[in-house]
Scaffold this motif. Structure first.
Motif, mmCIF file in Angstrom:
data_model
loop_
_atom_site.group_PDB
_atom_site.id
_atom_site.type_symbol
_atom_site.label_atom_id
_atom_site.label_comp_id
_atom_site.label_asym_id
_atom_site.label_seq_id
_atom_site.Cartn_x
_atom_site.Cartn_y
_atom_site.Cartn_z
ATOM 1 N N UNK A 675 -6.899 -0.908 10.243
ATOM 2 C CA UNK A 675 -5.742 -1.779 10.432
ATOM 3 C C UNK A 675 -5.843 -3.022 9.554
ATOM 4 N N UNK A 676 -7.038 -3.549 9.441
ATOM 5 C CA UNK A 676 -7.218 -4.707 8.563
ATOM 6 C C UNK A 676 -6.913 -4.351 7.124
ATOM 7 N N UNK A 677 -7.255 -3.124 6.724
ATOM 8 C CA UNK A 677 -6.936 -2.683 5.364
ATOM 9 C C UNK A 677 -5.435 -2.595 5.160
ATOM 10 N N UNK A 678 -4.715 -2.162 6.200
ATOM 11 C CA UNK A 678 -3.255 -2.082 6.089
ATOM 12 C C UNK A 678 -2.646 -3.460 5.916
ATOM 13 N N UNK A 679 -3.172 -4.430 6.646
ATOM 14 C CA UNK A 679 -2.549 -5.761 6.680
ATOM 15 C C UNK A 679 -3.092 -6.717 5.646
ATOM 16 N N UNK A 680 -4.189 -6.372 4.995
ATOM 17 C CA UNK A 680 -4.857 -7.356 4.144
ATOM 18 C C UNK A 680 -3.970 -7.855 3.012
ATOM 19 N N UNK A 681 -3.193 -6.969 2.409
ATOM 20 C CA UNK A 681 -2.332 -7.374 1.299
ATOM 21 C C UNK A 681 -0.854 -7.129 1.608
ATOM 22 N N UNK A 682 -0.526 -7.091 2.869
ATOM 23 C CA UNK A 682 0.844 -6.849 3.281
ATOM 24 C C UNK A 682 1.708 -8.060 2.950
ATOM 25 N N UNK A 683 2.774 -7.837 2.179
ATOM 26 C CA UNK A 683 3.677 -8.910 1.744
ATOM 27 C C UNK A 683 2.889 -10.060 1.102
ATOM 28 N N UNK A 684 1.982 -9.693 0.215
ATOM 29 C CA UNK A 684 1.079 -10.673 -0.387
ATOM 30 C C UNK A 684 1.553 -11.165 -1.745
ATOM 31 N N UNK A 685 2.504 -10.478 -2.338
ATOM 32 C CA UNK A 685 2.965 -10.877 -3.669
ATOM 33 C C UNK A 685 3.839 -12.119 -3.580
ATOM 34 N N UNK A 686 4.216 -12.618 -4.742
ATOM 35 C CA UNK A 686 5.084 -13.787 -4.775
ATOM 36 C C UNK A 686 6.424 -13.488 -4.098
ATOM 37 N N UNK A 687 6.955 -12.293 -4.318
ATOM 38 C CA UNK A 687 8.203 -11.905 -3.655
ATOM 39 C C UNK A 687 7.997 -11.732 -2.158
#
Length: 1421
Positions: A675-687
């Motif tokens: 689960x942490x892997x799923x959320x680690x970069x979720x919506x992490x970009x500038x957009x």
């Protein structure tokens, strides 16, 4: 896609503030410019999401492509919500060739293929797949941008003949093409189906990628023979350009049973299926059959026309078609599924959905939801959603972002220029190119111009240009040189409003919605606008309650068993929300702005609400002012249980309540790595961060407005109760007053903070300020200091954007990964996780939550101004993290150089250390066994360290005093506090207080350290009298040891602790210790300090030593010689081995103690004094460095320099023979005799001789002016021989040898004295130097004297006593030397030597006869 409770969506608008750098590629299709002018094709847009967009272990998660096309320009953009992309903007221009609709994107064999059809050509654009790129690019796992699939696009790849085909003329195509469809079939072939407005359709097939082949172009044929003949053989001039009823209005291509089929919706309202294999129509169905009450004769196509799109069923096993039928009197969507049954193709009707009678712009459909875009009769854009599953069959309006009004409410206390500049250049509000366009238009309106690079726009320069342009127009409009202040303010407001209106117009043009696309996997829905992109998010529970009708509103999860009662409460909540909405309609923008401004000034929300209600709803005499108030009262009467409904809404508003929609429930099983892997970069970009920020801003603003209206309604209810109106009884009013309104007041304060800090712009911070701040915070040694890590956004960023890009985003994603909302098997990331993540980030800023990471972020990012504002907004009412807030406020005051305020904050924070989690766990990192007082002491030590770094010693003393009063006597940190107090008293020259602090320190080792520091500092300041005056009663030994240690460790050239020790001991009558110290000083000076000054100081030290020893008792006039360890000694002492390298046992000899008496010290002083004399005389640099030479070496230096008197003194003191003195002096005499004989003192050219002669007159007196230097030298030699010659004549011998060695005759006075001392030795010297004649004469004289002495006559010349009576052994001759002489004379041929030889033999014969006679006489007697 996960199941949703409702179909309510809200738009999230994004604006590209920074200029977009497009990669431009021009493709020449051979068309002329007239083609673009003659053929008009409508604008189109669309989007594509990757097939694995919902997978968690791929680089295409939350990644999509969208495009816009107009005329001959195609703009392609790849966007990702999880990672930043570089090179993701590309613009194609198909020269003078309009682009048709029907662009599709496909993923084939590690490639992304985009199929584009124009009126004259078809193109297959090939790009690498993101998975292929990121296998070789490690930056995907970092924060660095990942390359887009368009990163390496080039002109060569685009114009490859295998991927580009120019259309050939066709017999069925008599007019220009109007519509197209593209597809890649199961064999990898690219299919292009194009249709003209007269009905002709062509099919183009491109070979698969990497396969050599021929591009095929064929006509799609009619199935009946007559139609074939009519379209194929009848000339066009006979048929004319009539529009065929079978002309496709829109088409799509998809595979059915392994074969690509073309589905067209035609002008005759029929749905046709064409086989790409046989190029014939294989199935036709009249769509009007599925529309009730419709007939072909009455059906007229509307302006929007028919459209067809394909989508998949829920299990992705069947392809379905959604056909939009637009008629002049109605709109509807027909959903059908192509099937193959019993050897035939069929269209299976699923449902028909009737739509509002408006112009359709675009639509997209997923397995369960239909999203549509419309243009109303007034020209406004609307969006609606239709749920294909569920009980309700209603269209639900999407909450679109309303256009901004040009009428702004300007607060009276803000300058118009500052206000409008803040709004215009607010991050994300306007694109810089829109501001630049508005500036150019505005400048033309004022007869000016502006020149700014539209690509490399600098926001600072642009802001300056805007200000100058508006200020110039203001000056032009001011007709008089002097105008009133009100007139000037109005001019400012008018001109700034004018420019702001220009910016809004350009923004509105760029925000026009052109299309929509969705992702069936993640649930992503996006609106493609002319110059930007926006998204549709699912709404939270409160928004559903507000905007949905009672029939559309899902269950509120009310904890009531009875269904009828639950439904009644359900209706009450909805009616209450309607009443709150009616309140909002009565509040003007001026009232809303004033209400919010007063909240920022910390006014009581209840009092503000009471005042505003009186102002809006009541007259001065207390009556109702408007009919709307009466209508509102009537609606309130319809609510059966208003207090329960209000409590339900309050729970929905409170982020700390478990019933809040989107509240994250933590799992007790711990952290799930997947689960942490799923959320680690979720919506992490500038957009992605921009979407989260916009969601939070909408969330906070909407709820703040709703809470404000809610508290206004609550106050109105109490007033209704006072007037006994509309059924509000006294108990209800009291419950509202005592319970509900205080909760609403607390909520509105929380939402005010949430709204304010989600919108404010970050204070610009320089890199060096961030680095300095980070160093200061590192001193605190905070555990889990991720919240304090520096986060620096771009030059124009909101505060919360920086927070989300840094620690806020990481922390919220980590919390989301621990929740039960994350389902590993569910790929619908957009629908299921966007809203919970937004709410979780809102809870990080929620003042009444336990989270404190936002305040930590403000400190770590050096945003101290906003930290002060945050604490000002929350400190008076928020009871969470009180002490932690005071601690951070103290850091802010300390940063702004306000130490007194910082101290007060830290003291207030110290009282709550034990109860505050941040202070006790993160700052102090203590266990549960620590006492309250010990925690406070640790806290004060941390704070003291901060003030030490900032350089406030007086504050440190104050804090140390406070901590000492709190600490227990056994507290281990108490000595540290006393040491701090001592240190800074001493630093401030408070010597007495520093001494008292040292004495008060309970730990002996700390007391000794303080004593050492006190002594050192007072010595360096030269305040020695104060040092002596202190009563070191029990510390005298430590004082001496410290001073001695310090004296032995510091550089002798910069500090002189030995003088202090000497004075200290002399003052206490310890003369021997004083002498020992000064002797050690002198010894070190000789070793460590080169140069004349060092030697002079060494001599002074030895004199002081002698003086001190002589002042004491004689029996104590001795010292122990100090021992300094050499490197070899230190190495041996540190070595633990007992054997050497050869295995032999080491002999560790103990060093002996050496006692020095006064005489020993006098000897050393004598050598140093001699060295000083030599330096003053010769200035030899070798004498100024190195240790003092030994006595033998010093004698040599003295003799060479001509200091014969001093050399003799040293020799006699150290029992050294005087040979070197006599030899050197004899040599000087010889040299002078040879060069300077017979010269007086006045005219002697050898002035150097007089220089050294002047140094040797202590015994002989001053040199005589009448005598020459040679005579003076010989006199000095003669005097030394007379004074220091021993009985054996050894000094005569060395002088004689020196003279004879240089061939110089022996002076008469020297021969006379030498004969008396040792005639035989003189004879040997004559023989050794071949002076045979002189030797012969000496022997003759000496034998004669011997014989005379035998006769009784004395010989003074040879110091012989005469004896009348013979005596045994009375005389002797050097027979050996005489024999040697005789032998030497005998061998000579010269007559002189022969004569001498005969005389000598005769004399010896006579002497021997005389001796025989005397011997006989002695024998007889």
């Amino acid at each position: 896609m996960a199941e949703r409770l409702s179909g309510l969506f809200s738009e999230v608008c994004l604006s590209t503030c920074s200029p977009t750098r497009w990669k431009e590629i021009v493709v020449n299709t051979g068309a002329s410019t007239s083609t673009l002018q003659d053929i008009k094709v409508g604008e189109s847009c669309g989007g594509y999401t990757y097939e694995a967009s919902g997978s968690t272990d791929t680089s295409v998660r939350n990644r999509f492509i969208y495009w816009r096309s107009h005329d001959d320009i195609l703009e392609l953009v790849e966007e990702s919500l999880d990672v930043n992309l570089s090179g993701n903007y590309v613009r194609y221009r198909f020269h003078s060739t309009p682009i048709l609709d029907g662009i599709t994107v496909h993923e084939i064999d590690n490639h992304v293929v985009i199929l584009v059809a124009t009126v004259a050509s078809v193109h297959r654009l090939v790009f690498p797949h993101p998975d292929k790129i990121n296998k070789q690019d490690s930056c995907f796992l970092t924060d660095a941008p990942s390359p887009s699939i368009f990163y390496d696009v080039s002109f060569v790849n685009t114009t490859d003949s295998r991927n580009m085909f120019l259309l050939n003329p066709s017999s069925t195509i008599t007019t220009h093409l109007t519509t197209a469809a593209t597809y890649v079939d199961s064999n990898g072939e690219a299919l292009f189906c194009l249709s003209a407005e007269t009905g002709g359709t062509i099919l183009i097939k491109m070979p698969p990628l990497g396969v050599q082949g021929v591009v095929l172009q064929n006509d799609m044929c009619q199935s009946s023979m007559m139609k074939k003949l009519w379209s194929g053989w009848v000339p066009t001039i006979i048929r004319g350009k009539q529009i065929s009823p079978v002309t496709p209005y829109n088409m799509v291509i998809h595979t059915l049973r392994g074969e690509a089929q073309v589905y067209t919706v035609c002008l005759d309202h029929h749905l046709r299926m064409w086989s790409t294999k046989t190029r014939e129509c294989v199935l036709t169905r009249n769509l009007l059959d599925w529309i009730p009450n419709s007939s072909s004769s009455a059906a007229t196509i509307g302006s929007s026309g028919h459209k067809i799109k394909r989508f998949y069923s829920a299990n992705v096993t069947a392809m379905r078609l959604c056909i939009h039928l637009n008629f002049t009197d109605k709109n509807c969507f027909v959903l059908v599924e192509p099937t193959y049954e019993n050897g035939k193709f069929h269209f299976h009707h699923i449902t028909t959905v009737f739509a509002p009678h408006e112009d359709l712009v675009d639509y997209t459909i997923s397995c369960d939801t239909l999203f549509t875009l419309w243009t109303s009769t007034t020209g406004e854009s609307t969006a609606r959603v239709y749920l294909l599953t569920g009980d309700t069959e209603q269209w639900i309006d999407v909450i679109l972002q309303p256009p901004e009004s040009t009428d702004v409410c300007l607060p009276s206390y803000i300058d118009p220029r500052d206000f409008f500049l803040g709004k215009i250049f607010y991050p994300g509000h306007f694109a810089l190119k829109d501001i630049l366009k508005a500036l150019n238009v505005y400048c033309r309106s004022v007869d000016s111009s502006i020149q700014i690079d539209s690509v490399n726009i600098n926001i600072v320069d642009l802001k300056e240009e805007v200000t100058n342009a508006v200020e110039t127009e203001i000056r032009n409009c001011a007709m008089d040189y002097e105008i009133q202040e009100d007139e000037y303010c109005q001019l400012q407001l008018d001109q700034w409003s004018k420019f702001y209106s220009c910016c809004l117009q350009y923004k509105e043009v760029g925000s026009k919605i052109k299309g929509i696309f969705s992702d069936n996997v993640t649930g992503l829905v996006s609106l493609v606008k002319k110059e930007s992109l926006s998204f549709l998010r699912v709404c939270d529970r409160l928004e559903e309650v507000i905007y949905l009708s009672e029939q559309q509103l899902p269950s509120l999860d009310i904890d009531v068993q009875d269904e009828d009662e639950a439904w009644a409460l359900h209706q009450d909540v909805k009616r209450l929300c309607d009443c709150i909405s009616r309140v909002d309609n009565e509040i003007s923008s001026e009232h809303a702005q004033q209400f919010q401004s007063r909240l920022l000034l910390l006014d009581n929300p209840q009092e503000l609400a009471d005042h505003l209600v009186d102002l809006v709803y009541f007259t001065e005499d207390g009556g109702l002012s408007t009919t709307s108030c009466q209508l509102l009262g009537l609606h309130i009467q319809e609510i059966n249980n208003i207090t329960v409904a209000m409590e339900i809404l309050i729970r929905l508003l409170d982020l700390n309540q478990a019933e809040t929609d989107g509240h994250i429930l933590m799992e007790e099983s711990g952290i799930d790595a997947e689960k942490q892997s799923i959320c680690s970069r979720l919506f992490h970009s500038q957009t992605g961060v921009a979407i989260l920020l916009k969601c939070l801003q909408q969330y906070s603003s909407n709820r703040l407005t709703f809470t404000r209206n809610f508290i206004l309604l609550s106050d109105l209810l109490m007033k209704f109760s006072q007037q006994h109106q509309y059924g509000v009884d006294f108990d209800t009013a009291m419950h509202i007053r005592t319970s509900l309104i205080p909760e609403l007041a607390m909520l509105i304060k929380n939402y005010m903070v949430l709204d304010q800090f989600s919108h404010v712009v970050a204070t610009p911070t320089q890199n060096n300020a961030l680095e300095f701040n980070l160093r200061q915070l590192s001193i605190l040694e905070i555990a889990d200091s991720s919240g304090l890590s520096p986060n620096k956004g771009s030059g124009n960023s909101t505060l919360f954007e920086i927070f989300l890009n840094g620690v806020g985003g990481s922390y919220s994603r980590s919390l989301l990964g621990q929740s039960s909302l994350v389902n590993v098997e569910t790929p619908s990331l957009w629908v299921d996780l966007l809203l919970p993540l937004s709410v979780q980030q809102a809870r990080l800023l929620w003042p009444m939550s336990e989270e404190f990471v936002f305040a930590e972020f403000l400190v770590g990012s050096c945003q101290y101004l906003w930290l002060q504002e945050y604490i000002r907004q929350t400190d008076s009412w928020c009871n969470k993290n009180v002490s932690a807030r005071q601690f951070l406020l103290g850091l802010a005051y300390l940063h702004f150089d306000e130490p007194s305020k910082a101290v007060d904050c830290f003291v207030r924070a110290g009282s709550g250390v034990t109860s505050d989690e941040f202070l006790s766990q993160k700052l102090l990192q203590v266990d549960e066994e620590s006492t309250e007082s010990s925690l406070e002491i640790l806290f004060y030590l941390k704070v003291i360290r901060q003030f030490e770094e900032f350089g406030f010693p007086d504050v440190v003393i104050r804090l140390a005093d406070i901590a000492i009063t709190i600490a227990n006597d056994k507290d281990p940190n108490l000595p540290t506090l006393w040491s701090k107090k001592f240190k800074y008293h001493l630093e401030l020259n408070h010597n007495e207080e520093a001494y008292n602090a040292m004495i008060g320190n309970p730990e002996p080792s700390r007391r000794k350290d303080c004593l050492r520091q006190l002594l050192i500092v007072l010595c360096e300041r030269g305040d020695l009298q104060t040092l002596v005056d202190f009563p070191f009663v029990d510390l005298n030994e430590e004082v001496v040891n410290i001073l001695e240690s310090r004296a032995r460790s510091v550089d002798l050239t910069t500090h002189n602790y030995y003088n202090l020790l000497y004075s200290y001991h002399v003052d206490r009558n310890n003369y021997r210790k004083a002498g020992c110290i000064m002797y050690e000083h002198g010894m070190r000076l000789g070793r460590e300090v080169p140069g004349l000054k060092g030697i002079q100081r060494q001599a002074q030290c030895y004199l002081a030593t002698l003086n001190a020893l002589r002042l004491g008792k004689p029996e104590y006039a001795w010292i122990v010689k100090p021992v300094t360890n050499t490197r070899m000694d230190i190495g041996e002492s540190l070595s633990t081995t007992k054997h050497d390298l050869e295995g032999e046992v080491k002999n560790h000899t103990e060093k002996k103690v050496e006692i020095l008496e006064v005489s020993d010290i006098e000897k050393e002083y004598m050598l140093v004094d001699a060295r000083l004399r030599l330096i003053r005389k010769t200035e030899d640099p070798t004498l100024m460095s190195g240790p003092t030479p030994r006595a033998e070496e010093m004698v040599g230096h003295l003799v060479n320099a001509g200091f014969f008197d001093r050399a003799i003194i040293v020799c006699r003191r150290f029992d050294i023979p005087l040979n070197s003195v006599f030899e050197n002096l004899a040599l000087r005499c010889v040299n002078l005799a040879q060069t300077c004989d017979n010269f007086s003192l006045e005219n002697d050219p050898s002035s150097e001789a007089w220089d050294w002669l002047k140094e040797n007159y202590s015994a002989t007196g001053a040199p005589c002016r009448e005598a020459s230097a040679t005579d003076q030298a010989w006199w000095l030699l003669q005097y030394y021989l007379e004074c220091y010659e021993t009985g054996n004549g050894k000094y005569h011998r060395c002088v004689a040898e020196r003279l004879l060695a240089h061939g110089f005759p022996l002076p008469t006075w020297f021969l006379n004295s030498y004969r008396i001392l040792n005639t035989s030795e003189l004879l040997r010297l004559y023989i050794n130097y071949d002076l045979l004649e002189d030797a012969g004469c000496l022997v003759l004289e000496y034998v004669e004297a011997m014989m005379e002495s035998m006769s009784g006559t004395d010989s003074l010349r040879y110091n012989l006593k005469g004896c009348v009576h013979p005596k045994t052994g009375m005389t002797w001759l050097p027979y050996t030397s005489i024999d040697q002489l005789l032998h030497a004379l005998q061998t000579q041929q010269d007559w002189t030597y022969t004569k001498l030889y005969e005389d000598l033999r005769e004399k010896m014969s006579t002497y021997m006869d005389k001796v025989d006679w005397l011997s006989q006489e002695i024998h007889v007697s």
